[in-house]
Design a protein around this motif. Structure first.
Motif, PDB file in Angstrom:
ATOM      1  N   LYS A   1      30.108  39.648  43.554  1.00  0.00           N
ATOM      2  CA  LYS A   1      31.259  40.522  43.799  1.00  0.00           C
ATOM      3  C   LYS A   1      32.488  39.727  44.222  1.00  0.00           C
ATOM      4  CE  LYS A   1      30.405  42.121  48.612  1.00  0.00           C
ATOM      5  NZ  LYS A   1      31.694  41.912  49.324  1.00  0.00           N
ATOM      6  N   GLU A   2      32.307  38.629  44.989  1.00  0.00           N
ATOM      7  CA  GLU A   2      33.479  37.952  45.525  1.00  0.00           C
ATOM      8  C   GLU A   2      34.143  37.015  44.510  1.00  0.00           C
ATOM      9  OE1 GLU A   2      34.995  38.999  47.849  1.00  0.00           O
ATOM     10  OE2 GLU A   2      33.508  40.158  48.965  1.00  0.00           O
ATOM     11  N   GLY A   3      33.353  36.203  43.827  1.00  0.00           N
ATOM     12  CA  GLY A   3      33.949  35.328  42.820  1.00  0.00           C
ATOM     13  C   GLY A   3      34.678  36.162  41.781  1.00  0.00           C
TER      14      GLY A   3
ATOM     15  N   GLY B   1      45.341  44.020  46.330  1.00  0.00           N
ATOM     16  CA  GLY B   1      44.725  44.048  45.002  1.00  0.00           C
ATOM     17  C   GLY B   1      43.237  43.750  45.098  1.00  0.00           C
ATOM     18  N   HIS B   2      42.908  42.689  45.810  1.00  0.00           N
ATOM     19  CA  HIS B   2      41.506  42.270  45.948  1.00  0.00           C
ATOM     20  C   HIS B   2      40.630  43.435  46.417  1.00  0.00           C
ATOM     21  CE1 HIS B   2      38.337  39.240  46.868  1.00  0.00           C
ATOM     22  NE2 HIS B   2      37.999  40.128  47.794  1.00  0.00           N
ATOM     23  N   GLU B   3      41.022  44.066  47.498  1.00  0.00           N
ATOM     24  CA  GLU B   3      40.171  45.133  48.051  1.00  0.00           C
ATOM     25  C   GLU B   3      40.132  46.330  47.111  1.00  0.00           C
ATOM     26  OE1 GLU B   3      38.384  44.027  50.287  1.00  0.00           O
ATOM     27  OE2 GLU B   3      39.628  42.353  50.952  1.00  0.00           O
TER      28      GLU B   3
ATOM     29  N   PHE C   1      40.351  46.199  43.852  1.00  0.00           N
ATOM     30  CA  PHE C   1      39.530  45.848  42.683  1.00  0.00           C
ATOM     31  C   PHE C   1      38.032  45.868  43.021  1.00  0.00           C
ATOM     32  CE2 PHE C   1      43.458  43.189  41.547  1.00  0.00           C
ATOM     33  CZ  PHE C   1      44.072  44.311  41.016  1.00  0.00           C
ATOM     34  N   HIS C   2      37.721  45.671  44.299  1.00  0.00           N
ATOM     35  CA  HIS C   2      36.321  45.757  44.713  1.00  0.00           C
ATOM     36  C   HIS C   2      35.728  47.122  44.414  1.00  0.00           C
ATOM     37  CE1 HIS C   2      34.756  42.212  46.508  1.00  0.00           C
ATOM     38  NE2 HIS C   2      35.633  42.122  47.475  1.00  0.00           N
ATOM     39  N   ASN C   3      36.567  48.120  44.300  1.00  0.00           N
ATOM     40  CA  ASN C   3      36.019  49.443  44.087  1.00  0.00           C
ATOM     41  C   ASN C   3      35.052  49.452  42.904  1.00  0.00           C
ATOM     42  OD1 ASN C   3      35.877  52.171  44.839  1.00  0.00           O
ATOM     43  ND2 ASN C   3      36.909  52.648  42.918  1.00  0.00           N
TER      44      ASN C   3
ATOM     45  N   MET D   1      34.998  41.673  50.643  1.00  0.00           N
ATOM     46  CA  MET D   1      35.709  41.191  51.812  1.00  0.00           C
ATOM     47  C   MET D   1      36.580  40.023  51.389  1.00  0.00           C
ATOM     48  SD  MET D   1      34.070  40.842  55.527  1.00  0.00           S
ATOM     49  CE  MET D   1      32.663  39.851  55.122  1.00  0.00           C
ATOM     50  N   LYS D   2      37.644  39.810  52.134  1.00  0.00           N
ATOM     51  CA  LYS D   2      38.515  38.691  51.804  1.00  0.00           C
ATOM     52  C   LYS D   2      38.485  37.740  52.984  1.00  0.00           C
ATOM     53  CE  LYS D   2      41.765  36.752  49.234  1.00  0.00           C
ATOM     54  NZ  LYS D   2      41.646  36.322  47.865  1.00  0.00           N
ATOM     55  N   LEU D   3      38.340  36.466  52.682  1.00  0.00           N
ATOM     56  CA  LEU D   3      38.362  35.460  53.729  1.00  0.00           C
ATOM     57  C   LEU D   3      39.726  35.419  54.371  1.00  0.00           C
ATOM     58  CD1 LEU D   3      36.664  32.426  51.988  1.00  0.00           C
ATOM     59  CD2 LEU D   3      35.643  34.131  53.478  1.00  0.00           C
TER      60      LEU D   3
HETATM   61 ZN   LIG Z   1      36.108  40.482  48.694  1.00  0.00          ZN
END
Ligand SMILES: [Zn+2]
Ligand SMILES: *[C@@H]1O[C@H](CO)[C@@H](O)[C@H](O)[C@H]1NC(C)=O
Ligand SMILES: *[C@H]1O[C@H](CO)[C@@H](O)[C@H](O)[C@H]1NC(C)=O
Length: 948
Positions: free
Chosen positions: A400-402, A377-379, A381-383, A1-3
């Motif tokens: 996962k987030e850092g 990109g963030h979401e 790359f979470h894959n 998730m992205k803040l």
């Molecule tokens: Zn995230």
């Protein structure tokens, strides 16, 4: 998730002392009899189930099995500890779901396939399912076709259903009713305009049905069937691939989706709505073709192209940099207007806040474009980092987030300018995370306890977490880091792991001992590193001393370079020093003359760097600001000079010596005609933010800081009025007639020109000057080639008074009209007014709150006015009226959306940081919130932590 956003998201838990508060009571209406027996329909018999879902269950002849728990008033907030982690005795290995969606009511039927956890050796034999009874009405429950008895077969407690000793191969069937239309918390399944959508991270799935809602239970969602009205909701989406669809008669239709890869419930997603889309394809490095689709409300479809472009760039980058390839045939993204966070990485079906996906030049600023690219990109790359390898429990969130924030920062750096990117990220870190870590919500990146996990999606877990990943790369080199990542995926693909597993992979792959480095995971607060220097006969000695909340020293990578004092040439190129002791000496020998050190290049560790003497060497700073070969430190040196000057202005008067150094740095940057990196020049001219300045003192007087910063800004503006105007005109001429582009150079030119505009518009003492400033800003506004320039002009105009007042009102009106109802543009219109520098700002904000376009229900709108106001100095107005205003809003907001109310309370909990009088008023407002009944767990946690 992205803040959402990058400013401080304050948070943390309270101690063990938990006061009892009323559990949000909800009455489920009359109890009625005749239980439906759920075994009447087999899973295969969808028609029968649908009929049940559609009619039988809805009639008033249904017993709600969990209504007693829902009306219990006893549940106090419970603090959960990392050390109490318990493995699951049984696992749900497979799940089937049926959503029958009707206006005002949705029936969710599930089948859970339960197996014992073979390796479990603990005492418990029961399976605990999570379910939020304030949202989920339990209508039926059966095991292997047999209805279950409460007390004998299962028990209910607040938030839980405990299934007693289920046999191997058990199939548990549940039927529940939920009302997405009433779900203002935006967690679980909710309705947003023309669509239904879900948000399950962290604990939203329990607001959809009963389930072991924790990330270590990974199950195959084999059959997810969605049923809804065909005309109103033509699009039916869920994770994975669609395997079946068709008509149900009665104007309804269905689609069935399957996701072959086991996943935790927080990655579940479905979207049902009336949506438009764009479509494209991408061919992966092994030659597979992937279909890409981006959905939004139809009137926004023309703003999706940039997101699609960014998605393709992300896919390519992850292949090039980490060798990671996308493995499904379909990738869907949906834009949602009402969304608590920035975006969510649900497998194969990412959901985005519209603010992070819609972008075209007339509605989005350059920063918006950059954010869209970064978040897409963030979401994506979470894959790999998050979905394929996920967290064992929520304390591991930074795993996962850092890591994923680090990856999106590297991606953005590669797409644009590395140095600019680094400066932007550090500015965000300092203004947000440092502040959070110095206040009552300070916590290590891997926290030890929480009451509401939603409160832990913090700047610390995200941004500081990313800095810690960056330090691995600095210590192990880019190649070493890549080896560690490869081993991490090789070992853990498809499982739920911990931060320790990540560290082990990095260490084992490179043979580097990281046991001391591990302390970063358990140490809160921002460490301070002090330095002392000595030069004698060709030898330079650098002494570094560290101080942090850990009693053992941390392992801190400090990148250092040395510049010859005479020639300015680099005498020693960048070198990473391993600071592992409390105090350590580093010697550089064989130098040809005295040097100026450039320490903490590229900001190699999230620390505060200070001279041991307590006095900055301003001459050295001026030298570095002019000559450092490290882009980051060059910028940093200038910022430190400005900082000294602002504090001098605050305390008494600017000294000539400091002013001359700052003036020289400013003038050199402004007239630098060689550099084409306009963004770097722009950032070098911008003074440190009030938030960053506040971090440097023990007691903050926000109004004094605001005034002092303003005084320095005006003095520089007057000093360089001619040069500023020249640069402004030059850039205007260079941009005129050329095509509008969103690339690094064009963004940089606009950025630099808008900084010049801001300085020029700050000269507004006399009526004559007010007129000149207003005319300049107005012409900027009228000739704006896109939203970036428009916002810059309106930002300047919004603070104008006197002779500028009529231009201000005219521009605001035009902007509003031009927005033509566009939600994201209206957000800007609210924000710019809430952030303006005018004497009667609180009254203005109060009026705007009554504006027909304002609503507390949409988080973006709420942030755009209330959140923006809380960042304005006017919020801290001496009478405390700003604090009271925010508290009143929070009282209402908490009833609607606790995630957002608790985040906004972050502005009040910092009271200890302010002068006595302000602090006491803030504290009193916090106390009023604490006494409020009912209060959400989320807000309770923040407020009580703040009061401690
Ligand atoms: Zn995230
Ligand atoms: C299954 O049990 C083992 C042993 O106790 C444990 O390590 C593992 O985490 C458990 N699985 C889950 C998903 O809880
Ligand atoms: C990522 O990988 C998983 C598992 O391999 C797959 O199911 C998923 O759809 C992929 N894409 C996204 C966006 O999650």
């Amino acid at each position: 998730m992205k803040l959402f956003g990058s400013k401080a998201f304050s948070v943390f838990l309270l101690s063990n002392a938990v006061t009892s508060i009323a559990f949000r009571p909800v009455s489920f209406g009359k109890q009625v009899k005749q239980q439906i027996s759920s075994q009447q329909c087999g899973w295969g018999d969808q028609k029968c189930l649908a009929a049940r879902g559609g009619s039988t269950l809805s009639s008033a002849t249904t017993t709600v099995l969990n209504s007693a728990v829902a009306s219990e008033e006893t549940a106090a907030p419970v603090e959960i500890f990392r050390k109490d982690y318990e493995p699951l005795p049984h696992l749900v290995e497979k799940i089937n779901m049926l959503f029958s969606i009707e206006e005002g009511k949705t029936i969710v039927t599930t089948e859970l396939f339960i197996e014992p956890n073979e390796s479990y050796n603990g005492k418990s034999r029961d399976l605990t399912l999570d379910g939020d009874e304030t949202c989920v009405k339990l209508l039926a429950l059966s095991l292997n076709g047999k209805d279950l008895e409460e007390g004998t077969d299962y028990t209910l407690a607040p938030g839980k259903l405990i299934l007693k000793n289920p046999p191997a191969g058990a199939v548990l069937k549940t039927v529940v009713e939920i009302v997405p239309e009433d779900n203002t918390q935006l967690s679980g399944l909710y309705k947003d305009g023309p669509m239904y959508c879900t948000q399950c991270e962290a604990m939203g799935f329990r607001r959809i049905t009963y389930y072991p809602d924790r990330p270590d239970n990974m199950a195959v969602f084999e059959n997810v069937r969605l049923e809804a009205d065909k005309e109103a909701y033509p699009v039916l989406l869920a994770n994975g691939n669609m395997i079946d669809s068709g008509d149900l008669g009665d104007g309804r239709h269905y689609a069935t989706w399957t996701d072959p890869y086991p996943k935790p419930s927080y990655l579940f997603c479905c979207v049902v709505g009336d949506l438009g889309k764009i479509h494209d394809t991408y061919t992966t490095m092994s030659g597979r073709k992937v279909d890409l689709q981006v959905f939004s409300e139809s009137h926004n479809v023309h703003k999706l192209d940039y997101a699609m472009e960014s998605l393709k760039n992300s896919m390519k980058w992850d292949e090039d940099r980490f060798g990671l390839e996308y493995d499904l045939d379909l990738y869907n993204i949906v834009a949602v207007d009402s969304f608590n966070m920035g975006a969510m990485e649900n497998k194969g079906l990412n959901v985005f806040n519209t603010a992070y996906v819609l972008a075209d030049k007339d509605t989005a600023t350059d920063s918006d474009f950059e954010r869209v690219e970064g978040v897409i990109g963030h979401e994506y790359f979470h894959n790999w980092t998050g979905n394929r390898v996920t967290c064992r429990d929520w304390f591991q969130l930074t795993l996962k987030e850092g890591l994923t924030v680090f990856r999106d920062q590297e991606f953005s750096g590669d797409m644009n300018s590395k140095a600019v990117n680094r400066i932007e990220n550090v500015r965000g870190l300092r203004a947000g995370q440092f502040r959070e870590d110095a206040g009552p919500m300070s916590h290590p990146i891997r926290p030890d306890s929480y009451i509401s996990m939603d409160n832990f999606y913090t700047a610390t877990v995200y941004s500081k977490g990313a800095e810690i990943i960056r330090m691995y790369q600095t210590l192990l080199s880019v190649e070493g880091f890549r080896k560690g990542m490869d081993l991490y995926f090789e070992r853990h693909d498809g499982s739920a792991v911990t931060c320790d597993d990540f560290l082990s992979a990095m260490s084992d792959a490179t043979g580097v001992d990281l046991s001391q480095f591990a302390l970063w995971y358990s140490t809160n607060g921002t460490p301070v590193v002090t330095y002392d220097t000595k030069y004698e006969d060709g030898t330079f000695v650098l002494t570094l001393t560290q101080k942090s909340n850990s009693d053992k020293p941390l392992h801190i990578p400090i990148s250092v370079g040395l510049l010859n004092k005479e020639t300015g040439e680099e005498a020693v190129a960048t070198k990473v020093l391993d600071l592992k002791e409390m105090t350590q000496e580093f010697k550089f020998e064989g130098l040809k003359g005295d040097v100026v050190p450039s320490i903490l290049r590229e900001f190699s560790a999230p620390v505060k760097l200070l001279p041991a003497s307590g006095e900055e060497d301003e001459e050295a700073l001026a030298f570095l600001a002019a000559r450092d070969t490290d882009g980051f430190n060059k910028w940093e040196a200038g910022q430190k000079l400005f900082t000294s000057l602002i504090f001098q202005a605050k305390d008494a008067e600017m000294t000539d010596k400091t002013y001359d150094f700052a003036k020289e740095a400013f003038g050199r940057t402004l007239t630098d005609k060689e550099s084409k990196d306009y963004s770097i020049l722009a950032y070098a001219l911008i003074l440190p933010s009030e938030g960053t300045l506040g971090e440097l003192v023990d007691v903050v007087d926000p109004i004094a800081i605001h005034k002092a910063r303003g005084a320095v800004k005006k003095r520089l503006a007057r000093e360089f009025a001619t040069e500023l105007k020249e640069r402004y005109d030059e850039l205007t001429a260079a941009m005129e007639g050329s095509e509008f582009k969103v690339d690094a150079e064009s963004i940089g030119m606009r950025r630099l020109r808008n900084v010049c505009l801001e300085y020029l518009c700050s000269i507004r003492e006399t009526p004559e000057e007010q007129k000149t400033a207003a005319e300049l800003a107005m012409s900027h506004f009228k000739k704006a080639s896109g939203m970036t320039d428009k916002v810059a002009a309106l930002g300047a105009l919004a603070s104008m008074d006197g002779e500028g007042a009529s231009a201000r009102d005219e521009a605001l009106e035009t902007f509003y009209k031009d927005a033509d109802g566009d939600a994201l543009v209206l957000n800007k219109w609210f924000s710019l007014q809430a952030m303006a520098d005018l004497p009667d700002i609180l009254d203005r904000v109060k009026k705007l709150k009554e504006h027909p376009d304002f609503t507390l229900k949409n988080p973006n709108r709420c942030r755009s006015l209330i959140g923006a106001f809380a960042m304005n100095t006017a919020f801290h107005e001496e009478s405390g009226a700003g604090y009271a205003f925010l508290r009143e809003i929070l009282e209402d907001l908490d009833q609607l959306n606790p995630q957002i109310s608790s985040r906004m309370a972050g502005s009040l909990i910092q009271w200890k940081k302010y002068d006595e009088k302000r602090g006491q008023i803030m504290k009193a407002e916090l106390q009023k919130l604490a006494d409020m009944k009912p209060i959400s767990d989320d807000l309770f946690e923040i407020v009580s932590r703040g009061l401690k």
